[in-house]
Design a protein around this motif. Structure first.
Motif, PDB file in Angstrom:
ATOM      1  N   ALA A 128       0.826  -1.229  -0.276  1.00 50.46           N
ATOM      2  CA  ALA A 128      -0.007   0.142  -0.037  1.00 50.46           C
ATOM      3  C   ALA A 128       0.815   1.355   0.039  1.00 50.46           C
ATOM      4  CB  ALA A 128      -0.858   0.168   1.224  1.00 50.46           C
ATOM      5  N   LEU A 129       2.027   1.245   0.669  1.00 48.70           N
ATOM      6  CA  LEU A 129       2.901   2.301   0.647  1.00 48.70           C
ATOM      7  C   LEU A 129       3.559   2.474  -0.638  1.00 48.70           C
ATOM      8  CD1 LEU A 129       4.635   4.544   2.151  1.00 48.70           C
ATOM      9  CD2 LEU A 129       6.411   2.671   2.847  1.00 48.70           C
ATOM     10  N   HIS A 130       3.864   1.718  -1.302  1.00 47.04           N
ATOM     11  CA  HIS A 130       4.170   1.528  -2.863  1.00 47.04           C
ATOM     12  C   HIS A 130       3.305   2.377  -3.853  1.00 47.04           C
ATOM     13  CE1 HIS A 130       7.212  -1.864  -1.970  1.00 47.04           C
ATOM     14  NE2 HIS A 130       7.805  -0.808  -2.108  1.00 47.04           N
ATOM     15  N   TRP A 131       1.967   1.847  -3.497  1.00 49.26           N
ATOM     16  CA  TRP A 131       1.094   2.591  -4.477  1.00 49.26           C
ATOM     17  C   TRP A 131       0.810   4.001  -4.018  1.00 49.26           C
ATOM     18  CZ3 TRP A 131      -0.763   1.478  -8.937  1.00 49.26           C
ATOM     19  CH2 TRP A 131      -0.835   0.208  -9.147  1.00 49.26           C
ATOM     20  N   THR A 132       1.016   4.427  -2.899  1.00 47.11           N
ATOM     21  CA  THR A 132       0.651   5.935  -2.251  1.00 47.11           C
ATOM     22  C   THR A 132       1.791   6.767  -2.947  1.00 47.11           C
ATOM     23  OG1 THR A 132       0.057   5.043   0.049  1.00 47.11           O
ATOM     24  CG2 THR A 132       0.704   7.354  -0.227  1.00 47.11           C
ATOM     25  N   CYS A 133       3.198   6.184  -3.133  1.00 45.40           N
ATOM     26  CA  CYS A 133       4.117   6.784  -3.675  1.00 45.40           C
ATOM     27  C   CYS A 133       4.011   6.997  -5.237  1.00 45.40           C
ATOM     28  CB  CYS A 133       5.566   6.020  -3.429  1.00 45.40           C
ATOM     29  SG  CYS A 133       5.783   6.407  -1.370  1.00 45.40           S
ATOM     30  N   ILE A 134       3.471   5.684  -5.792  1.00 48.22           N
ATOM     31  CA  ILE A 134       3.285   5.824  -7.183  1.00 48.22           C
ATOM     32  C   ILE A 134       2.307   7.016  -7.580  1.00 48.22           C
ATOM     33  CG2 ILE A 134       2.285   4.638  -9.222  1.00 48.22           C
ATOM     34  CD1 ILE A 134       3.340   2.096  -7.840  1.00 48.22           C
ATOM     35  N   LYS A 135       1.180   7.093  -6.737  1.00 47.08           N
ATOM     36  CA  LYS A 135       0.626   8.294  -7.010  1.00 47.08           C
ATOM     37  C   LYS A 135       0.464   9.597  -6.673  1.00 47.08           C
ATOM     38  CE  LYS A 135      -2.568   5.663  -9.311  1.00 47.08           C
ATOM     39  NZ  LYS A 135      -2.637   5.850 -10.822  1.00 47.08           N
ATOM     40  N   GLY A 136       1.612   9.669  -5.627  1.00 47.06           N
ATOM     41  CA  GLY A 136       2.072  11.065  -5.166  1.00 47.06           C
ATOM     42  C   GLY A 136       1.041  11.486  -4.117  1.00 47.06           C
ATOM     43  N   HIS A 137       0.642  10.792  -3.301  1.00 50.65           N
ATOM     44  CA  HIS A 137      -0.329  11.232  -2.208  1.00 50.65           C
ATOM     45  C   HIS A 137       0.457  11.691  -0.846  1.00 50.65           C
ATOM     46  CE1 HIS A 137      -3.849  10.315  -4.646  1.00 50.65           C
ATOM     47  NE2 HIS A 137      -3.396   8.895  -4.676  1.00 50.65           N
ATOM     48  N   SER A 138       0.858  12.907  -0.630  1.00 44.23           N
ATOM     49  CA  SER A 138       1.828  13.428   0.135  1.00 44.23           C
ATOM     50  C   SER A 138       1.190  13.239   1.764  1.00 44.23           C
ATOM     51  CB  SER A 138       2.328  14.719   0.011  1.00 44.23           C
ATOM     52  OG  SER A 138       1.153  15.437  -0.166  1.00 44.23           O
ATOM     53  N   ASP A 139      -0.317  13.493   1.665  1.00 42.94           N
ATOM     54  CA  ASP A 139      -0.786  13.416   2.988  1.00 42.94           C
ATOM     55  C   ASP A 139      -1.233  11.958   3.573  1.00 42.94           C
ATOM     56  OD1 ASP A 139      -2.627  12.894   0.693  1.00 42.94           O
ATOM     57  OD2 ASP A 139      -4.392  13.650   1.384  1.00 42.94           O
ATOM     58  N   ILE A 140      -1.135  11.175   2.626  1.00 40.86           N
ATOM     59  CA  ILE A 140      -1.133   9.638   3.270  1.00 40.86           C
ATOM     60  C   ILE A 140       0.184   9.241   3.575  1.00 40.86           C
ATOM     61  CG2 ILE A 140      -1.642   7.576   2.422  1.00 40.86           C
ATOM     62  CD1 ILE A 140      -4.011   8.242   0.921  1.00 40.86           C
ATOM     63  N   ILE A 141       1.232   9.877   2.998  1.00 43.63           N
ATOM     64  CA  ILE A 141       2.758   9.438   3.199  1.00 43.63           C
ATOM     65  C   ILE A 141       2.968   9.946   4.570  1.00 43.63           C
ATOM     66  CG2 ILE A 141       4.859  10.002   2.780  1.00 43.63           C
ATOM     67  CD1 ILE A 141       4.101   8.002   0.753  1.00 43.63           C
ATOM     68  N   LYS A 142       2.318  11.086   4.997  1.00 48.03           N
ATOM     69  CA  LYS A 142       2.544  11.621   6.383  1.00 48.03           C
ATOM     70  C   LYS A 142       1.782  10.802   7.399  1.00 48.03           C
ATOM     71  CE  LYS A 142       2.975  16.514   4.947  1.00 48.03           C
ATOM     72  NZ  LYS A 142       2.036  18.009   4.756  1.00 48.03           N
ATOM     73  N   LEU A 143       0.645  10.097   7.040  1.00 51.26           N
ATOM     74  CA  LEU A 143      -0.085   9.403   7.915  1.00 51.26           C
ATOM     75  C   LEU A 143       0.845   8.128   8.183  1.00 51.26           C
ATOM     76  CD1 LEU A 143      -3.534   9.325   6.491  1.00 51.26           C
ATOM     77  CD2 LEU A 143      -2.786  10.639   8.571  1.00 51.26           C
ATOM     78  N   PHE A 144       1.521   7.342   7.056  1.00 46.73           N
ATOM     79  CA  PHE A 144       2.543   6.252   7.197  1.00 46.73           C
ATOM     80  C   PHE A 144       3.593   7.049   8.153  1.00 46.73           C
ATOM     81  CE2 PHE A 144       0.418   4.512   3.460  1.00 46.73           C
ATOM     82  CZ  PHE A 144       0.517   3.065   3.798  1.00 46.73           C
ATOM     83  N   ILE A 145       4.171   8.000   7.841  1.00 47.56           N
ATOM     84  CA  ILE A 145       5.244   8.267   8.773  1.00 47.56           C
ATOM     85  C   ILE A 145       5.046   8.743  10.275  1.00 47.56           C
ATOM     86  CG2 ILE A 145       6.962  10.585   9.439  1.00 47.56           C
ATOM     87  CD1 ILE A 145       7.600   9.207   6.856  1.00 47.56           C
ATOM     88  N   GLU A 146       3.661   9.197  10.536  1.00 49.54           N
ATOM     89  CA  GLU A 146       3.305   9.234  11.867  1.00 49.54           C
ATOM     90  C   GLU A 146       2.952   8.010  12.509  1.00 49.54           C
ATOM     91  OE1 GLU A 146      -0.330  11.803  11.346  1.00 49.54           O
ATOM     92  OE2 GLU A 146       0.840  13.423  10.837  1.00 49.54           O
ATOM     93  N   SER A 147       2.613   6.806  11.678  1.00 55.65           N
ATOM     94  CA  SER A 147       2.552   5.521  12.248  1.00 55.65           C
ATOM     95  C   SER A 147       3.596   4.854  12.166  1.00 55.65           C
ATOM     96  CB  SER A 147       1.289   5.024  11.567  1.00 55.65           C
ATOM     97  OG  SER A 147       0.081   5.806  11.656  1.00 55.65           O
ATOM     98  N   ALA A 148       4.544   5.098  11.861  1.00 60.15           N
ATOM     99  CA  ALA A 148       6.049   4.115  11.403  1.00 60.15           C
ATOM    100  C   ALA A 148       6.168   3.492  12.678  1.00 60.15           C
ATOM    101  CB  ALA A 148       6.941   5.154  10.897  1.00 60.15           C
TER     102      ALA A 148
END
Length: 372
Positions: A128-148
């Motif tokens: 799911a993280l790969h797909w987020t980066c492929i699409k460039g959803h920075s707000d969701i990347i931040k959620l992954f970072i916060e939950s890392a």
């Protein structure tokens, strides 16, 4: 008579009034009538998923849970998730929410999902993280970072081709996502120099795709984050070669102007340089840049690869008449040796097979002993 589609465009309030009077089951049926109907219903966020006595499988093996994840219907998603028993379907909904930028649903799942879902991969190895980066959803990347930390998310996990999430963001040119990765690289042990199956770093991908803004970020942060700007791939080529080969003139110019930590004269194991690469592919804009900056950056325009071939001989061989002409026009001023021979004793003329190149040779006074 006015067709339904035209009527809806002229009087958009009419279908809205009709849909508001329909039950959930009827609205669901209306979604498949036409794309315009579907857009109106989804756009107005009608509560079309609240009843559970409707069929749960849509076309192409999608479920209503998938549909809610894709369109961001959070309340409907919660209801459908509670009713869903299939683990693969739940995992698929997480991937869809990430892929389609539905941050509210992703946030909900990160707080309630089985940890195993995070690392489940598609057939090509994408999480799911790969797909987020492929699409460039920075707000969701931040959620992954916060939950890392809480979820032990591995940001260096790669897919079947060896691409990490960072690779994919750089290949697609998502600057905002790249900045987030770099800002958190130290704390989350993100390897910014990691290579894929072909030995490409994320910088290789950014250069190959011509993402100038991304490469600028790399050059600005290289020293602080210990990014190797001169790393070579499995073919012994640095990222700069890829920019030259693909003809990204603006990017090559940026690199030349900011090359304090990046070598613009490297060669691979065969003596092949970025200048050679541009000549082989007929990238006239890049070749001109090399010529314009030859003195300032000590660029050897007569450099030979392992076989003794020069940029000029490559252009003769490949039939790039425009570049052959450019070489001839600048030969005297830039001390370019047009009679240079390779290890077989052949000059560029000996490799010229294209009529337009041969014509240029004849017009410029070629004799059997070389250029007069």
């Amino acid at each position: 008579p006015i067709k339904m589609e035209a009527l809806m465009l002229r009087f958009p309030h009419l279908p809205e009034q009709i849909f508001q009077k329909l039950g959930n089951k009827s609205i669901l049926k209306c979604r498949v009538v036409s794309k315009s109907w579907k857009n109106i219903i989804d756009g107005k966020n009608y509560p079309w998923l609240r009843i559970v006595n409707i069929p749960t499988i849509l076309k192409k093996r999608n479920t209503y849970l998938h549909l809610a994840a894709r369109t961001g219907q959070i309340e409907a998603f919660k209801v459908a998730l509670n009713e869903e028993e299939g683990e693969n379907i739940k995992i698929g909904s997480f991937h869809l929410a990430c892929k389609n930028g539905q941050s509210e649903i992703v946030n909900f799942l990160l707080k309630n999902i089985d940890l195993a879902y995070l690392n489940v991969k598609t057939k090509k190895g994408n999480t799911a993280l790969h797909w987020t980066c492929i699409k460039g959803h920075s707000d969701i990347i931040k959620l992954f970072i916060e939950s890392a930390a809480a979820l032990s998310i591995d940001f260096n996990d790669n897919n079947d081709e060896g691409y990490t999430a960072f690779h994919l963001a750089c290949e697609r040119g998502h600057s905002d996502v790249i900045k987030i990765f770099m800002q958190n690289a130290a704390d989350l042990n993100i390897d910014l120099n990691m290579v894929d199956n072909d030995g490409y770093t994320a910088l290789h991908w950014a250069c190959q795709r011509g993402h100038s803004d991304v490469v600028k970020i790399f050059m600005e942060k290289a020293a602080t984050l210990r990014i190797d700007l001169n790393a070579k791939d499995s073919h012994d080529e640095p990222a700069f070669h890829h920019a030259c080969r693909e003809g990204h003139t603006d990017l090559v110019k940026i690199i030349m102007e900011n090359s304090r930590n990046l070598d613009i004269n490297p060669s691979d194991e065969h003596g092949f340089t970025g200048f050679h690469a541009a000549c082989v592919e007929g990238q006239s804009g890049v070749v001109k840049l090399f010529m314009e900056n030859a003195c300032a950056w000590s660029i050897d325009l007569n450099s030979k690869d392992a076989s003794g071939a020069t940029g000029f001989s490559y252009d003769c061989s490949e039939g790039h008449a425009d570049l052959v002409e450019i070489f001839m026009e600048n030969a005297c001023a830039l001390s370019i040796d047009l009679n240079s021979k390779d290890e077989d004793g052949k000059t560029g003329f000996n490799y010229a097979r294209h009529s337009d190149v041969m014509k240029i040779f004849m017009q410029n006074g070629f004799s059997e002993v070389g250029f007069l």
